[in-house]
Enzyme design. Structure first.
Site, short mmCIF file in Angstrom:
data_model
loop_
_atom_site.label_atom_id
_atom_site.label_comp_id
_atom_site.label_asym_id
_atom_site.label_seq_id
_atom_site.Cartn_x
_atom_site.Cartn_y
_atom_site.Cartn_z
N ASP A 1 -41.37 -57.34 3.87
CA ASP A 1 -41.51 -56.91 2.47
C ASP A 1 -40.15 -56.57 1.84
O ASP A 1 -39.96 -56.66 0.64
CB ASP A 1 -42.39 -55.66 2.35
CG ASP A 1 -43.48 -55.54 3.38
OD1 ASP A 1 -43.36 -56.14 4.46
OD2 ASP A 1 -44.46 -54.84 3.12
N ASP B 1 -38.02 -49.08 -0.51
CA ASP B 1 -38.82 -49.55 -1.64
C ASP B 1 -38.18 -49.28 -3.00
O ASP B 1 -38.77 -49.63 -4.04
CB ASP B 1 -40.22 -48.91 -1.59
CG ASP B 1 -41.03 -49.46 -0.43
OD1 ASP B 1 -40.98 -50.68 -0.21
OD2 ASP B 1 -41.69 -48.67 0.25
N1 GLY Z 1 -44.86 -53.35 0.90
C1 GLY Z 1 -45.98 -52.72 1.50
C2 GLY Z 1 -47.15 -53.62 1.62
O1 GLY Z 1 -47.09 -54.80 1.28
O2 GLY Z 1 -48.18 -53.13 2.05
#
Ligand code: GLY
Length: 416
Positions: A161, A100
């Site tokens: 993601d 992230d």
């Molecule tokens: N990137 C984590 C989510 O979308 O929950």
């Protein structure tokens, strides 16, 4: 600008002002409780409101956007205070064993370098890119999402993601001239294109590769309804993430993949254009919506619309495989990149859908307490995990504001 966009922008600015007044430099939690954010719980040796987890930069980016919209330096000062916290976070290694880092540094430090010329922010973002590179599995060509590299449950596993973390790597190549970052981002996006997108254009949330051989193994969900269903936010990450991959590489297969994700997402929307938390659900299911998926998808569609000129170039290069009449006769969405016809239809088509989604969010999903610092209600963080269900969340707010910004100021350059 239309009334909806004008009013939406004004309301989001008010929410940012309330956030600065209530939270100052301390960070709100991922999702609201009864429509209101509380400070992030104490963790990593920090008191309440510390900078950890994957969502803190969304609040920082809202402050940057408020500054660009309004011009008042109080927004810039508040953003810069956050940016100092992101510098400490990467150099002190606070919760940095995660993919992230892209979300975190693309939205905080990179705008501080790009708009204010803050050299310490540039160094922090480059350090974040270096840290992200340590998660790249050479044989599989993917960046591991969660956990330590030797954790058997997480090793060589990624999630859709992750596409939003690749712009940090493209930026690092642009800044340093070192092509390794962009090559890793390109290979990662290609691996997801080939494995995380299913033949019917839906997506897995997560996918495993064999760490030793690099062979693709299997898809699975984490926040979706089932391994074979399509988690709505994941599909939205696909629309936006593959579009960004195209912007940075010109690899037309990434744009085609974004189009496939968009086609599936739009075909599974309920009557008011705001998806349920998993696309397996529709009207009458009684399940909650995920307004954040809708906001992310709207931004991805606007990114695709912006690529209109590129559609045109592709078409010239690709030649003609279908006429406008043939496409109209099939009733298919206007997706073919190789048909020779006026591209304005795609651009207007995607912009039109983005507009319908944003209008619905503004009209039907802003029922929040008057003193809330949130912007849109009715998101879902994790239904299986029982987290943030039917609540506002930081990324839903951010992408709603980004969509409004894109619509209000077409000349604005996103931070990704
Ligand atoms: N990137 C984590 C989510 O979308 O929950």
């Amino acid at each position: 600008m239309s009334d909806t966009i004008d009013v939406g922008v004004a309301r989001t600015l008010e929410a940012v002002e309330r956030d600065i007044a209530s939270f100052g430099p301390s960070f709100p939690d991922n999702a609201t409780v009864d429509g209101k954010y509380l400070p992030r719980p104490s963790a990593y040796g920090m008191g309440p409101g510390g900078n950890y987890g994957w969502t803190t930069s969304f609040r920082t980016a809202e402050r940057w956007m408020a500054w660009q919209l309004d011009g008042d330096d109080k927004f810039k000062e508040a953003a810069l205070e956050d940016v100092g916290s992101f510098e400490r976070r990467i150099f002190e290694g606070i919760d940095t064993d995660t993919h992230d880092l892209g979300f975190l540094y693309s939205l905080s430090s990179i705008p501080a370098w790009g708009m204010v010329g803050l050299d310490t922010a540039r160094r922090a973002a480059l350090a974040a890119a270096d840290k992200l590179m340590t998660r790249f599995w050479e044989k599989a060509g993917i960046i591991q999402a969660w956990g330590s590299l030797d954790d058997p449950e997480q090793s060589c596993r990624t999630i859709i993601d992750s596409l939003m973390n690749t712009p940090l790597l493209y930026w690092a190549t642009q800044e340093t001239g070192d092509s390794r970052y962009a090559e890793a981002a390109h290979r990662h996006t290609a691996a997801l294109r080939d494995n995380i997108v299913r033949p019917d254009d839906s997506t897995f949330h997560t996918f495993y590769w064999d760490a030793k051989t690099g062979e693709p193994l299997r898809g699975a969900t984490h926040q979706g309804y089932s391994d074979s269903s399509c988690w709505a936010r994941g599909q939205a990450w696909g629309i936006y993430g593959f579009s960004l991959g195209y912007r940075y590489t010109g690899d037309v297969t990434f744009l085609e993949t974004a189009e496939r994700c968009a086609k599936y997402f739009l075909a599974h929307l309920p009557a008011d254009h705001v998806s349920y938390w998993d696309l397996v659900f529709t009207d009458g299911s009684g399940e909650p919506r995920d307004s954040s998926a809708a906001a992310i998808a709207a931004c991805g569609l606007l990114e695709m619309a912006e690529m209109g000129e590129c559609f045109s170039r592709t078409r010239v290069a690709g030649g003609s495989s279908a006429t406008a009449e043939e496409i109209a006769a099939t009733g298919e969405l206007p997706m073919s990149l190789t048909c020779a016809r006026d591209v304005s239809e795609e651009v207007e088509y995607y912009r039109g859908w983005a507009r319908k989604i944003v209008d619905s969010l503004a009209e039907n999903y802003t029922d929040l307490p008057a003193d809330s610092t949130a912007m849109i209600a009715h998101g879902v963080y994790s239904k299986p995990g029982g987290a943030g269900v039917d609540e506002a969340n930081l990324w839903g707010d951010y992408f709603y504001m980004e969509a409004l910004m894109r619509l209000a100021k077409p000349e604005w350059r996103p931070y990704w």
